[in-house]
Design a protein around this motif. Structure first.
Motif, PDB file in Angstrom:
ATOM      1  N   ASP A  30       0.848  -1.197   0.000  1.00  0.00           N
ATOM      2  CA  ASP A  30       0.000   0.000   0.000  1.00  0.00           C
ATOM      3  C   ASP A  30       0.883   1.247   0.000  1.00  0.00           C
ATOM      4  O   ASP A  30       2.004   1.217   0.513  1.00  0.00           O
ATOM      5  CB  ASP A  30      -0.843   0.066   1.283  1.00  0.00           C
ATOM      6  CG  ASP A  30      -2.024  -0.891   1.293  1.00  0.00           C
ATOM      7  OD1 ASP A  30      -2.205  -1.638   0.318  1.00  0.00           O
ATOM      8  OD2 ASP A  30      -2.758  -0.870   2.310  1.00  0.00           O
ATOM      9  N   ASP A  85      -8.470  -1.946   1.183  1.00  0.00           N
ATOM     10  CA  ASP A  85      -9.392  -3.018   1.555  1.00  0.00           C
ATOM     11  C   ASP A  85      -8.911  -3.799   2.776  1.00  0.00           C
ATOM     12  O   ASP A  85      -9.682  -4.567   3.345  1.00  0.00           O
ATOM     13  CB  ASP A  85      -9.641  -3.963   0.368  1.00  0.00           C
ATOM     14  CG  ASP A  85      -8.390  -4.712  -0.064  1.00  0.00           C
ATOM     15  OD1 ASP A  85      -7.275  -4.262   0.272  1.00  0.00           O
ATOM     16  OD2 ASP A  85      -8.526  -5.750  -0.735  1.00  0.00           O
ATOM     17  N   GLY A  86      -7.659  -3.593   3.176  1.00  0.00           N
ATOM     18  CA  GLY A  86      -7.171  -4.209   4.409  1.00  0.00           C
ATOM     19  C   GLY A  86      -7.963  -3.730   5.615  1.00  0.00           C
ATOM     20  O   GLY A  86      -8.024  -4.409   6.636  1.00  0.00           O
ATOM     21  N   ASP A 133      -4.102  -8.486   5.520  1.00  0.00           N
ATOM     22  CA  ASP A 133      -3.664  -7.627   4.409  1.00  0.00           C
ATOM     23  C   ASP A 133      -3.049  -6.346   4.984  1.00  0.00           C
ATOM     24  O   ASP A 133      -3.241  -6.021   6.153  1.00  0.00           O
ATOM     25  CB  ASP A 133      -4.896  -7.287   3.554  1.00  0.00           C
ATOM     26  CG  ASP A 133      -4.538  -6.710   2.196  1.00  0.00           C
ATOM     27  OD1 ASP A 133      -3.338  -6.656   1.848  1.00  0.00           O
ATOM     28  OD2 ASP A 133      -5.475  -6.294   1.479  1.00  0.00           O
ATOM     29  N   ASN A 134      -2.339  -5.608   4.156  1.00  0.00           N
ATOM     30  CA  ASN A 134      -1.833  -4.286   4.530  1.00  0.00           C
ATOM     31  C   ASN A 134      -3.035  -3.355   4.762  1.00  0.00           C
ATOM     32  O   ASN A 134      -4.035  -3.464   4.067  1.00  0.00           O
ATOM     33  CB  ASN A 134      -0.968  -3.678   3.426  1.00  0.00           C
ATOM     34  CG  ASN A 134       0.120  -4.605   2.901  1.00  0.00           C
ATOM     35  OD1 ASN A 134       0.347  -4.660   1.703  1.00  0.00           O
ATOM     36  ND2 ASN A 134       0.782  -5.340   3.777  1.00  0.00           N
ATOM     37  N   ASP A 194      -3.288   0.692  -3.466  1.00  0.00           N
ATOM     38  CA  ASP A 194      -3.052  -0.667  -2.971  1.00  0.00           C
ATOM     39  C   ASP A 194      -2.508  -1.499  -4.134  1.00  0.00           C
ATOM     40  O   ASP A 194      -3.233  -1.837  -5.056  1.00  0.00           O
ATOM     41  CB  ASP A 194      -4.391  -1.211  -2.440  1.00  0.00           C
ATOM     42  CG  ASP A 194      -4.305  -2.641  -1.942  1.00  0.00           C
ATOM     43  OD1 ASP A 194      -3.269  -3.302  -2.142  1.00  0.00           O
ATOM     44  OD2 ASP A 194      -5.304  -3.108  -1.365  1.00  0.00           O
TER      45      ASP A 194
HETATM   46 MN   LIG Z   1      -5.222  -4.743  -0.040  1.00  0.00          MN
END
Ligand SMILES: [Mn+2]
Length: 286
Positions: free
Chosen positions: A27, A195-196, A234-235, A40
């Motif tokens: 990201d 979206d993380g 996720d990040n 991202d």
């Molecule tokens: Mn992501």
């Protein structure tokens, strides 16, 4: 100050966290005087980092270089240009093909906010304690839901929820990026996130934090803590920005994530990564 036009600006904070299962952060985030973004990245061999850094660094240029054509044209042009820079990087280093990045960026000019989005990073606004999602995910499951073929309630658990329909990848998705214009009001609070955050923390919980936490940086700390509590596979990157009417001089721009790590020479850094991957035998030497 008496009379004169309102000098609206956005007082923002940005933070990122690699999450609990990833070793690298693909990201990127940026906050400037007028421009704010989250990107991202995706792609093998850490090339997602390169894609998000190139796009973040390219679009951030707008922070000091507005044209006379208005924020809508400016932000569209910047997205197209960033996509062209990805295309050129891939052309020069074919090993980079397949890299891409989402982008959610907003630009404030007087009392107008221009917002653009490619992919599934999101923008929300909190106004009068109501939270509204301003972006539309470019995902397969969102498309199914829009057509009435999938119950939106099933999206959070759907196995294909992360399949993107559009992404900046040096193709032509940059030329079709949607832009929306919003009227800025003092007191509005904007959230941009990867979206993380939004895939693992429910909208109600995000709303509660944004409405109940005065300081933007503290709100981000709480949002990231919620993502970590959910396992943070996720990040996670968040920008929280409050629309204010004051005469304070905004500080310098700030990058986080891979755009900060790779620095201004994101393309040179990409070439370095390609060379390293080849030396390690991960990539065929053409
Ligand atoms: Mn992501």
């Amino acid at each position: 100050m008496s009379g004169g036009a309102m000098a609206l600006r956005i007082r923002a904070c940005v933070k990122t966290h690699p999450g609990l299962r990833r070793t690298n952060n693909e990201d990127s985030g940026f906050i400037g005087r007028r421009l704010f973004l989250v990107a991202d990245g995706m792609g093998g061999h850490d090339f997602g980092e390169v894609a998000s850094a190139i796009v973040a660094r390219t679009v951030a240029y707008l922070d000091d270089h507005l044209s006379m054509f208005g924020p809508e044209r400016d932000i569209c042009g910047a997205v197209e240009f960033a996509d062209q820079r990805l295309a050129r990087a891939i052309e020069n280093n074919p090993s980079l093909s397949g890299m891409g990045t989402t982008l959610t960026a907003m630009l404030i000019h007087h009392d107008t906010i221009a917002l653009t989005n490619v992919g599934d990073s999101r923008a929300y606004v909190l106004r009068d304690r109501e939270m509204i999602q301003l972006t539309h995910d470019d995902t397969y499951v969102q498309m199914l839901a829009d057509k009435g073929w999938l119950d939106p309630k099933l999206i959070p658990q759907h196995p294909q929820r992360s399949v993107l329909l559009r992404v900046l990848r040096g193709g032509d998705d940059g030329t079709t990026a949607e832009v929306s214009l919003h009227h800025a009001e003092p007191g509005d609070r904007y959230l941009l996130c990867s979206d993380g955050l939004s895939d693992y923390v429910a909208g109600d919980a995000i709303h509660k934090v944004l409405a109940g936490t005065k300081h933007a940086g503290k709100a981000i700390d709480k949002l990231i803590a919620l993502a970590l509590k959910a396992g943070a596979p996720d990040n996670v990157t968040c920008v929280v920005g409050d629309v204010v009417d004051d005469d304070e001089r905004p500080g310098d721009g700030e990058f986080v994530g891979s755009a900060q790590e790779l620095g201004e020479g994101a393309i040179e850094a990409a070439e370095q990564k390609v060379a390293e991957a080849k030396a390690a035998g991960y990539l065929k030497t053409a």
